[in-house]
Design an enzyme around this catalytic site. Structure first.
Site, PDB file in Angstrom:
ATOM      1  N   GLU A 103      43.715 -36.189 -33.025  1.00 20.74           N
ATOM      2  CA  GLU A 103      43.623 -37.547 -33.605  1.00 20.74           C
ATOM      3  C   GLU A 103      42.586 -37.633 -34.723  1.00 20.74           C
ATOM      4  O   GLU A 103      41.733 -38.538 -34.751  1.00 20.74           O
ATOM      5  CB  GLU A 103      43.321 -38.572 -32.499  1.00 20.74           C
ATOM      6  CG  GLU A 103      44.455 -38.706 -31.499  1.00 20.74           C
ATOM      7  CD  GLU A 103      44.244 -39.821 -30.484  1.00 20.74           C
ATOM      8  OE1 GLU A 103      43.173 -40.464 -30.494  1.00 20.74           O
ATOM      9  OE2 GLU A 103      45.157 -40.054 -29.669  1.00 20.74           O
ATOM     10  N   GLU A 108      50.719 -36.749 -26.328  1.00 17.31           N
ATOM     11  CA  GLU A 108      50.127 -37.828 -25.524  1.00 17.31           C
ATOM     12  C   GLU A 108      51.130 -38.973 -25.459  1.00 17.31           C
ATOM     13  O   GLU A 108      51.509 -39.517 -26.500  1.00 17.31           O
ATOM     14  CB  GLU A 108      48.801 -38.328 -26.107  1.00 17.31           C
ATOM     15  CG  GLU A 108      47.631 -37.377 -25.940  1.00 17.31           C
ATOM     16  CD  GLU A 108      46.300 -38.002 -26.352  1.00 17.31           C
ATOM     17  OE1 GLU A 108      46.139 -39.227 -26.175  1.00 17.31           O
ATOM     18  OE2 GLU A 108      45.436 -37.249 -26.845  1.00 17.31           O
TER      19      GLU A 108
END
Length: 503
Positions: free
Chosen positions: A175, A294
């Site tokens: 991320e 995720e």
């Protein structure tokens, strides 16, 4: 006569693609009680000689999890992997800025690899591209995968691991577009460092597969330009692009909550478009596939996490207690992944134990299955083979965020080796059962093996240590072959269904 009838036609020659078993992966981060108190608790009555909880291991093995991402997550962007190897008494305690806790480093790379073997799974290892970079990544790879005769490989051997770990799959950071990330970067900054890291890792071990960070969510202002920029810079040296997405129901709008997987469908299709555009732009032969590493429901624990005391070891964090409607959303998300099995080759339900997880534990006490455990288990066990193109007819409804939401969400997987077709289906209707007709026109001599149903009159029903079986599936579904060779069933209201057919 009901207006809620739905149907599906499948043909064995009309195929989406082969299921890569890694689509049923999961995630263990050094976060909350995922590691300490989750997979590892040396003082637990059921701990083995390495401190791993055997009750948790049994629940993990029952899921047949093929790959587990580690050690993060936001945690990895400030993690020095060297802190987690060597004699435990010499390992430092560090402040983890990602989750404002103390990391004792009792579990590191080698212990996690031992746990993977016990759990029957493979690792998806992440490298720190936040506070560190290509040099540390190639050193970690050398430590993990090189046979011997170099500084880092010989250090591994001195730590008691003569054979290399042979870790195949690696995430290039986590991320990196997020301002909450240690060492966050612009798309250009990340694309450059990801490419250089990938290049050096391939020179160290040409067999590795590498995953570049995509947008951390569809709500980022840079989405999907981030993906286009990163791939423009790193296309030649990466194999996968990651996707992350979580869904919640903070306003209690169940009909809209159950429709969220339509957003997941759109997200996947958008990223495929970016990948294919980059390939065309570069006149490339390599197709970039997706790692949805995720995904889950996550919203229940937000308020309680605001009250956590910082700088403690393994406090309870992100401990969502999942209810029946959450399990239905997870089922829909699994169906979304399968519908694009031609391009989604890896995925990780985040996470595996205690932290937004299908498995919960008490420190020193019981372990049990959350409501979301069962759809995940069913898909992993029965969703292996070839996904067939689902031609679905269903009545539809509109919700706050979506129009034309089909009440029936469904997909079929053909396992030719076993001679089985499995249909995964969610009835989103909150009030009525759904008459369902399945036409398997290209398959002969069909018979129903079983029709598994997960249903509950209370959408908010949960499993707890005291009541671990309040929400569980049963095998009392009524799917049956008709005289015309079709299969008919009634899908109960707000239900997850698994119809297994011998063909």
């Amino acid at each position: 006569m009901t207006t809620n009838k739905a149907s599906m036609i499948i043909d064995k020659d009309f195929q989406v693609g082969e299921v890569d078993k890694r689509i049923y992966g999961s995630f263990i981060e050094h976060l909350g009680r995922a590691v300490y108190g989750g997979i590892y608790e040396p003082d637990h009555p059921q701990a083995d000689d390495q401190g791993f909880r055997t009750d948790v291991l049994e629940l993990v093995k029952a899921l047949d999890v093929p790959i587990v991402r580690y050690p993060g997550g936001n945690f990895v962007s400030g993690y020095n992997w060297e802190d987690g190897v060597g004699p435990k008494e010499l390992r430092p305690r560090k402040l983890d800025l990602a989750w404002r806790t103390v990391e004792p480093n009792w579990v590191g790379l080698n212990e996690f690899m031992d746990w993977c073997k016990k759990a029957g799974t493979e690792p998806m290892m992440a490298v720190n591209l936040g506070t560190r970079g290509p040099d540390e990544a190639r050193n970690l790879l050398e430590y993990a995968n090189h046979t011997s005769g170099s500084y880092w490989s010989d250090l591994r051997i001195s730590h008691g691991y003569k054979e290399p770990h042979k870790i195949k799959t690696w995430c290039l950071g986590n991320e990196m577009d997020g301002p909450w990330q240690m060492g966050s970067k612009t798309a250009y900054e990340y694309g450059r460092i990801a490419n250089e890291t990938a290049k050096m890792m391939r020179w160290t071990d040409p067999t590795v597969e590498l995953v570049a960070c995509g947008s951390s969510s569809i709500h980022m202002k840079t989405y999907p330009e981030w993906e286009a920029t990163v791939l423009d810079l790193a296309y030649e040296n990466v194999d996968y692009l990651s996707l992350h997405q979580y869904y919640g129901n903070p306003k209690g709008d169940t009909a809209n909550f159950l429709a969220q997987s339509l957003g997941m469908d759109s997200f996947i299709n958008t990223i495929i478009s970016v990948c294919d555009y980059t390939q065309a732009k570069k006149r490339g032969k390599k197709k970039i596939n997706l790692s949805f590493d995720e995904w889950n429901v996550w919203f229940h624990s937000h308020e309680q996490d605001k009250k956590l005391e910082p700088w403690t070891i393994a406090p309870p964090q992100l401990e969502d207690i999942y209810n029946h409607e959450d399990a239905l959303v997870v089922g829909c998300m699994l169906i979304s992944l399968l519908k694009r099995a031609d391009r989604v080759k890896m995925a990780c339900l985040a996470q595996l134990v205690n932290v937004i997880a299908p498995i919960m534990t008490e420190n020193g006490g019981a372990a049990w299955k959350q409501t979301i455990y069962y759809p995940y288990m069913h898909a992993s066990l029965y969703g292996r083979g070839t996904v067939l193109v689902p031609l679905v007819k269903s009545p539809k409804y509109d919700s706050a965020d979506f129009t034309d939401v089909p009440y029936l969400e469904a997909v079929a997987v053909h396992n030719e080796e076993l001679g089985e077709v499995t249909i995964f289906a969610v009835n989103r209707h909150l009030e009525e059962p759904m008459p369902f007709e399945l036409d398997l026109r290209s398959f002969a001599n069909c018979s129903v093996i079983e029709h598994i149903v997960q249903e509950n009159d209370d959408l908010k029903a949960v499993n707890t240590a005291a009541e671990p079986n309040r929400v569980t599936p049963h095998k009392g579904g009524n799917a049956a072959v008709t005289d015309g060779g079709k299969i008919e069933a009634s899908l109960p209201k707000a239900s997850w269904n698994v119809i297994r057919v011998k063909v």
